[in-house]
Design a protein around this motif. Structure first.
Motif, mmCIF file in Angstrom:
data_model
loop_
_atom_site.group_PDB
_atom_site.id
_atom_site.type_symbol
_atom_site.label_atom_id
_atom_site.label_comp_id
_atom_site.label_asym_id
_atom_site.label_seq_id
_atom_site.Cartn_x
_atom_site.Cartn_y
_atom_site.Cartn_z
ATOM 1 N N UNK A 152 0.941 -1.361 0.028
ATOM 2 C CA UNK A 152 -0.118 -0.060 0.072
ATOM 3 C C UNK A 152 1.057 1.414 -0.002
ATOM 4 N N UNK A 153 1.795 1.110 0.930
ATOM 5 C CA UNK A 153 2.730 2.404 0.835
ATOM 6 C C UNK A 153 3.507 2.522 -0.513
ATOM 7 N N UNK A 154 4.136 1.442 -1.069
ATOM 8 C CA UNK A 154 4.531 1.617 -2.325
ATOM 9 C C UNK A 154 3.715 2.389 -3.551
ATOM 10 N N UNK A 155 2.328 1.836 -3.294
ATOM 11 C CA UNK A 155 1.505 2.592 -4.393
ATOM 12 C C UNK A 155 1.169 4.071 -4.215
ATOM 13 N N UNK A 156 1.226 4.360 -2.895
ATOM 14 C CA UNK A 156 1.028 5.714 -2.461
ATOM 15 C C UNK A 156 2.300 6.535 -3.048
ATOM 16 N N UNK A 157 3.442 5.830 -2.707
ATOM 17 C CA UNK A 157 4.829 6.431 -2.972
ATOM 18 C C UNK A 157 4.856 6.790 -4.524
ATOM 19 N N UNK A 158 4.821 5.739 -5.222
ATOM 20 C CA UNK A 158 4.964 5.559 -6.654
ATOM 21 C C UNK A 158 4.115 6.946 -7.060
ATOM 22 N N UNK A 161 5.833 9.986 -6.367
ATOM 23 C CA UNK A 161 6.969 10.392 -7.480
ATOM 24 C C UNK A 161 6.672 10.465 -8.747
ATOM 25 N N UNK A 162 5.472 10.200 -9.180
ATOM 26 C CA UNK A 162 4.869 10.463 -10.391
ATOM 27 C C UNK A 162 4.405 12.083 -10.522
ATOM 28 N N UNK A 163 3.752 12.562 -9.494
ATOM 29 C CA UNK A 163 3.251 14.076 -9.239
ATOM 30 C C UNK A 163 4.667 14.849 -9.301
ATOM 31 N N UNK A 164 5.744 14.541 -8.758
ATOM 32 C CA UNK A 164 6.798 15.448 -8.626
ATOM 33 C C UNK A 164 8.055 15.132 -9.573
ATOM 34 N N UNK A 165 7.936 14.090 -10.361
ATOM 35 C CA UNK A 165 8.902 13.765 -11.508
ATOM 36 C C UNK A 165 10.378 13.251 -10.707
ATOM 37 N N UNK A 166 10.062 12.342 -9.688
ATOM 38 C CA UNK A 166 11.006 11.654 -9.178
ATOM 39 C C UNK A 166 11.326 10.433 -9.818
ATOM 40 N N UNK A 167 12.648 9.727 -9.800
ATOM 41 C CA UNK A 167 13.059 8.607 -10.165
ATOM 42 C C UNK A 167 12.829 7.567 -9.073
ATOM 43 N N UNK A 168 12.472 6.537 -9.454
ATOM 44 C CA UNK A 168 12.031 5.152 -8.520
ATOM 45 C C UNK A 168 12.921 3.936 -8.734
ATOM 46 N N UNK A 169 13.388 3.843 -7.567
ATOM 47 C CA UNK A 169 14.309 2.377 -7.525
ATOM 48 C C UNK A 169 13.147 1.334 -6.955
ATOM 49 N N UNK A 170 12.661 0.403 -7.870
ATOM 50 C CA UNK A 170 11.647 -0.294 -7.558
ATOM 51 C C UNK A 170 12.302 -1.714 -6.930
ATOM 52 N N UNK A 171 12.778 -1.632 -5.634
ATOM 53 C CA UNK A 171 13.434 -2.804 -5.044
ATOM 54 C C UNK A 171 12.534 -3.824 -4.502
#
Length: 275
Positions: A152-158, A161-171
């Motif tokens: 759940x946290x991962x989905x919110x966090x992604x 990240x999309x809204x602010x243009x961040x890169x994501x390391x999907x561990x």
């Protein structure tokens, strides 16, 4: 949005990089060869390794690591974010919220609200910001029940990240970390090899050439009988699980009296110890 793109990071003459977070970013349990001689047991970790990889391609890399073991996301927001904003670096890595999520009562919806406020402050500096999903704990018998909260946290966090243009390391999706050899004996922090592999994964996201690949298959494991496995489980519970529960009950943290290992931007050389 980030201040520079995914293809021009290694074309810069000077780069400043700040790492924020908890024990994951501090580098536990990846000691330097001479860690016994370093005050407070300083560690290397994936972030130091990324800084070293960057220094192999950029004329000058200035690197700070503000992460401290045991920090909750509010502490990271209050203690580390203002310092990072003041440094105004080119690159920031942020991994936060894991310690909140694994605690009883940790609410991923509440944690991500603080996470978003941090990301808003960091991206406002113009820095390129890289964030990390939580690991899949399905292979950890004691922490398997946390998978839903972490997902759940991962989905919110992604979404943040999309809204602010961040890169994501999907561990979460890096199945290489399902192997016990990616983890230290405490089963909570990455091993030296786990940190090495994660640093290569971060370099891949950044577009930084690095020798080796994070998803190289593990060699066949050595066989273990059930008695050995059982004894290891009992030893782990006695040495790590019981003290962890004790700290939760008494309000103590592994990070009490620990300070950031690299609190200011200082030059990092390729392959050098950075602390």
């Amino acid at each position: 949005m980030s201040g520079f793109g995914t293809t021009d990071i290694i074309d810069r003459d000077i780069l400043s990089y700040v790492a924020l977070g908890d024990s994951f970013t501090e580098g536990m349990s990846d000691p330097y060869p001479d860690s016994d001689t370093v005050p407070n047991g300083r560690y290397r970790g994936w972030a130091d390794r990324v800084a070293e990889h960057l220094a192999s391609h950029i004329g000058e890399v200035r690197y700070a690591n503000l992460a401290v073991r045991g920090r909750l996301i509010r502490q990271i927001r209050d203690e580390q974010v203002p310092a990072a904003v003041e440094m105004a670096p080119d690159l920031i890595t942020l991994c936060a919220g894991g310690n909140d999520i694994i605690r009883p009562g940790g609410d991923p919806d509440e944690v991500v609200q603080i996470f978003e406020s941090i990301v808003a402050d960091l991206t406002a500096t113009g820095a390129r910001v890289v964030v990390f999903t939580g690991f899949d704990t399905g292979m950890h018998s004691v922490m398997r029940h946390l998978r839903g909260k972490i997902a759940t946290y991962n989905m919110h966090m992604r979404a943040v990240a999309d809204r602010y243009g961040c890169d994501v390391v999907d561990v979460w999706s890096m199945r290489i970390f399902d192997d016990p050899r990616a983890w230290s004996t405490d089963r909570l922090h990455l091993s030296t090899e786990g940190h090495r592999r994660l640093s290569l994964g971060v370099c891949e996201v950044l577009g930084v050439p690095a020798e080796g690949t994070w998803n190289e298959p593990w060699p066949p494991p050595e066989p273990r009988d059930w008695r050995t496995a059982r004894q290891e489980d009992l030893s782990w519970a006695r040495e790590y699980l019981v003290p962890w529960i004790g700290r939760r009950l008494t309000g103590r943290s592994s990070g009490d009296n620990v300070t950031a290992k690299r609190p200011t931007l200082r030059r990092c050389d390729p392959g050098s110890r950075t602390d």
